[in-house]
Design a protein around this motif. Structure first.
Motif: not given
Length: 295
Positions: A49-53, A78-80, A256-261, A266-269
């Protein structure tokens, strides 16, 4: 020409896709070593699986909220991510070259938000993609749009050159204001992308029948995050997408529009790679957000 009036409604979507070779990316068992290696940079081998930003939005909407300063707001994230999706201009100017994230380059463009968006062309030369060490090239396909045929032809040409140099192609199913947004439409759009040779397809989640979309597409589907929604809602979208067969998510505004990106990423991961349920991931988001605010 087939008689489309006599087509029966597709309904048999059950069962796992037959696989040979044991490669962890769906539909890529027969690909060459270099292309498989690039896909392995996008899709984590341990989970498939992947988490793409995604932060390629500026190529047609300009500096929207959250993307005013790519160097300050995006580069630290990006590193996350497993992979980052952007234009070559954003990569060269704003992303450090020591990043480990797989590079997915936006390869189509042309009109701005002020014009007809389906009027796109290939806007990237393969030699520049190689110079930038791209793992994949992303191109929009407007099934049902005014310039549908050209967008499909653009995809086909990009697949040809991608195959030649071992670079994957991500077909993005663009949805215009007048296009349908149901499972039947997305089965059509994603299948066309895969049949034309796309190695990955990005599409939208629908609550009714999304599992038929992933089952009928012979390559991995990753789900677009779409517009900004509350964090728990976005995490629920990611969770349901994975549970119903998606191989990852490609989120932009909901990170990146979250108050805490960083906390949101990390939560999505946790959802995508660790199987966390939405409520568990939301707790992680709150913990990371609180820790970040305290520091």
């Amino acid at each position: 020409m087939p008689d489309i009036d006599g087509l029966l409604e597709a309904r048999n979507f059950t069962g796992d896709q037959t696989s040979t070779g044991g490669f962890h990316v769906k539909g890529a068992n027969a690909q060459d070593w270099g292309l498989q290696n690039r896909l392995s940079r996008i899709f984590r081998p341990s989970t498939g699986r992947t988490v793409m930003l995604a932060f390629d939005h500026g190529y047609f909407v300009g500096p929207m909220a959250g993307l005013e300063r790519l160097d300050r707001d995006i580069a630290p994230l990006a590193p996350q991510a497993d992979a980052i999706m952007m234009t070559r201009g954003a990569l060269r100017t704003s992303i450090p070259s020591d990043t480990d994230a797989a590079v997915v380059l936006r390869a189509s463009g042309g009109p701005s938000i002020l014009r007809e968006l389906s009027d796109e062309h290939i806007a990237l030369d393969i030699e520049d993609a190689i110079r930038l060490n791209a793992a994949a090239l992303a191109i929009q396909v407007f099934i049902g749009g005014e310039h549908e045929s050209r967008s499909v032809a653009n995809l086909a040409r990009l697949v040809d050159v991608g195959q030649r140099y071992g670079i994957a192609v991500l077909g993005v199913t663009a949805v215009g204001k007048e296009m349908a947004r149901d499972a039947r439409y997305f089965r059509l759009a994603t299948r066309i992308c895969a049949e034309m040779g796309a190695h990955i397809v990005k599409t939208y989640y629908v609550a009714d029948g999304f599992e038929t979309v992933t089952a009928s597409c012979p390559v991995p589907i990753i789900v677009a995050g779409g517009k900004k929604v509350p964090e728990l809602e976005a995490l629920t979208l990611a969770y349901r997408s994975i549970q119903e067969g998606a191989a990852g998510v490609d989120m932009g505004r909901n990170i990146w529009q979250s108050e805490h990106p960083a906390a949101m990423l990390a939560a999505v991961r946790a959802v995508v790679h660790d199987g966390a349920k939405p409520e568990e991931a939301y707790e992680l988001y709150q913990e990371r957000a609180a820790a970040g605010a305290a520091s």
